[in-house]
Scaffold this motif. Structure first.
Motif, PDB file in Angstrom:
ATOM      1  N   THR A  33       0.841  -1.192   0.000  1.00 49.80           N
ATOM      2  CA  THR A  33       0.000   0.000   0.000  1.00 49.80           C
ATOM      3  C   THR A  33       0.876   1.242   0.000  1.00 49.80           C
ATOM      4  O   THR A  33       1.922   1.264   0.649  1.00 49.80           O
ATOM      5  CB  THR A  33      -0.908   0.015   1.240  1.00 49.80           C
ATOM      6  OG1 THR A  33      -1.753  -1.138   1.223  1.00 49.80           O
ATOM      7  CG2 THR A  33      -1.752   1.279   1.303  1.00 49.80           C
ATOM      8  N   ALA A  49      -5.120   9.824   2.078  1.00 47.28           N
ATOM      9  CA  ALA A  49      -5.586   8.838   1.103  1.00 47.28           C
ATOM     10  C   ALA A  49      -4.582   7.705   0.999  1.00 47.28           C
ATOM     11  O   ALA A  49      -3.383   7.917   1.184  1.00 47.28           O
ATOM     12  CB  ALA A  49      -5.782   9.479  -0.271  1.00 47.28           C
ATOM     13  N   THR A  50      -5.083   6.515   0.709  1.00 52.40           N
ATOM     14  CA  THR A  50      -4.212   5.368   0.471  1.00 52.40           C
ATOM     15  C   THR A  50      -4.704   4.611  -0.757  1.00 52.40           C
ATOM     16  O   THR A  50      -5.871   4.711  -1.144  1.00 52.40           O
ATOM     17  CB  THR A  50      -4.176   4.398   1.663  1.00 52.40           C
ATOM     18  OG1 THR A  50      -5.491   3.862   1.876  1.00 52.40           O
ATOM     19  CG2 THR A  50      -3.689   5.081   2.923  1.00 52.40           C
ATOM     20  N   THR A  56      -7.430  -0.511  -4.623  1.00 53.23           N
ATOM     21  CA  THR A  56      -8.451  -0.037  -3.697  1.00 53.23           C
ATOM     22  C   THR A  56      -7.992   1.246  -3.031  1.00 53.23           C
ATOM     23  O   THR A  56      -6.882   1.319  -2.518  1.00 53.23           O
ATOM     24  CB  THR A  56      -8.738  -1.098  -2.627  1.00 53.23           C
ATOM     25  OG1 THR A  56      -9.204  -2.295  -3.274  1.00 53.23           O
ATOM     26  CG2 THR A  56      -9.793  -0.604  -1.653  1.00 53.23           C
ATOM     27  N   THR A  57      -8.865   2.239  -3.040  1.00 48.66           N
ATOM     28  CA  THR A  57      -8.517   3.542  -2.481  1.00 48.66           C
ATOM     29  C   THR A  57      -9.329   3.855  -1.232  1.00 48.66           C
ATOM     30  O   THR A  57     -10.465   3.386  -1.075  1.00 48.66           O
ATOM     31  CB  THR A  57      -8.730   4.661  -3.505  1.00 48.66           C
ATOM     32  OG1 THR A  57     -10.104   4.650  -3.938  1.00 48.66           O
ATOM     33  CG2 THR A  57      -7.822   4.485  -4.712  1.00 48.66           C
ATOM     34  N   THR A  58      -8.733   4.647  -0.364  1.00 42.78           N
ATOM     35  CA  THR A  58      -9.386   5.147   0.842  1.00 42.78           C
ATOM     36  C   THR A  58      -9.089   6.624   0.949  1.00 42.78           C
ATOM     37  O   THR A  58      -7.949   7.051   0.690  1.00 42.78           O
ATOM     38  CB  THR A  58      -8.859   4.423   2.094  1.00 42.78           C
ATOM     39  OG1 THR A  58      -9.062   3.014   1.951  1.00 42.78           O
ATOM     40  CG2 THR A  58      -9.577   4.911   3.340  1.00 42.78           C
ATOM     41  N   TYR A  59     -10.097   7.399   1.323  1.00 47.99           N
ATOM     42  CA  TYR A  59      -9.924   8.846   1.468  1.00 47.99           C
ATOM     43  C   TYR A  59     -10.466   9.319   2.811  1.00 47.99           C
ATOM     44  O   TYR A  59     -11.468   8.799   3.309  1.00 47.99           O
ATOM     45  CB  TYR A  59     -10.673   9.603   0.370  1.00 47.99           C
ATOM     46  CG  TYR A  59     -10.137   9.401  -1.021  1.00 47.99           C
ATOM     47  CD1 TYR A  59     -10.675   8.424  -1.856  1.00 47.99           C
ATOM     48  CD2 TYR A  59      -9.097  10.191  -1.509  1.00 47.99           C
ATOM     49  CE1 TYR A  59     -10.190   8.235  -3.135  1.00 47.99           C
ATOM     50  CE2 TYR A  59      -8.604  10.020  -2.787  1.00 47.99           C
ATOM     51  CZ  TYR A  59      -9.158   9.037  -3.598  1.00 47.99           C
ATOM     52  OH  TYR A  59      -8.667   8.855  -4.873  1.00 47.99           O
ATOM     53  N   ASP A  61     -12.650  11.850   4.904  1.00 46.53           N
ATOM     54  CA  ASP A  61     -13.897  12.521   4.523  1.00 46.53           C
ATOM     55  C   ASP A  61     -13.647  13.957   4.080  1.00 46.53           C
ATOM     56  O   ASP A  61     -14.334  14.460   3.186  1.00 46.53           O
ATOM     57  CB  ASP A  61     -14.866  12.510   5.707  1.00 46.53           C
ATOM     58  CG  ASP A  61     -15.451  11.138   5.974  1.00 46.53           C
ATOM     59  OD1 ASP A  61     -15.976  10.924   7.086  1.00 46.53           O
ATOM     60  OD2 ASP A  61     -15.373  10.268   5.073  1.00 46.53           O
ATOM     61  N   LYS A  64     -12.604  13.926   0.259  1.00 50.83           N
ATOM     62  CA  LYS A  64     -13.384  13.192  -0.743  1.00 50.83           C
ATOM     63  C   LYS A  64     -13.999  14.154  -1.747  1.00 50.83           C
ATOM     64  O   LYS A  64     -14.567  15.181  -1.382  1.00 50.83           O
ATOM     65  CB  LYS A  64     -14.483  12.376  -0.065  1.00 50.83           C
ATOM     66  CG  LYS A  64     -13.989  11.109   0.602  1.00 50.83           C
ATOM     67  CD  LYS A  64     -15.130  10.343   1.257  1.00 50.83           C
ATOM     68  CE  LYS A  64     -14.627   9.085   1.933  1.00 50.83           C
ATOM     69  NZ  LYS A  64     -15.707   8.360   2.653  1.00 50.83           N
TER      70      LYS A  64
END
Length: 120
Positions: A33, A49-50, A56-59, A61, A64
């Motif tokens: 990652t 963010a990752t 697969t991404t994560t932000y 809030d 976003k």
């Protein structure tokens, strides 16, 4: 052995855009990652963010819809496109390469950080 270097920070007016880059170099076999974190003065470091090796991404809030993370696996590089910047985005932005596999180890690496300043 493994280095992580960020670039692309700077000073921008509110509403503007910046693109950060982070390149991991060395005897890297794989990286699980890659991600961006930030730390504003007097505050704790927080996730921005990752992105995983599978995309697969994560932000957070707070970013976003404004920030986009992407990755070039061949170059071991991750990017953060930041649009509609706000003064509260001002911080030092750090890149993390997580679970970096070399011939001798699995470990996480951090860059030195790049300053992003958004003026109102």
């Amino acid at each position: 052995q493994v280095q992580v270097v960020e670039s692309g920070g700077g000073l921008v007016q509110a509403g503007g855009s910046l693109r950060l880059s982070c390149a991991a170099s060395g005897s890297i076999l794989s990286i699980n990652t890659m991600g961006w974190y930030r730390q504003a003065p007097g505050k704790e470091r927080e996730l921005v963010a990752t992105i995983t090796s599978g995309g697969t991404t994560t932000y957070a809030d707070s970013v976003k819809g404004r920030f986009t993370i992407s990755r070039d696996h061949a170059k071991n590089t991750v990017y953060l496109q930041m649009n509609s910047l706000k003064p509260e985005d001002t911080a030092v932005y750090y890149c993390e390469a997580r679970l970096v596999r070399t011939s001798t180890s699995w470990r996480n690496y951090w860059g030195q950080g790049t300053q992003v300043t958004v003026s109102s």
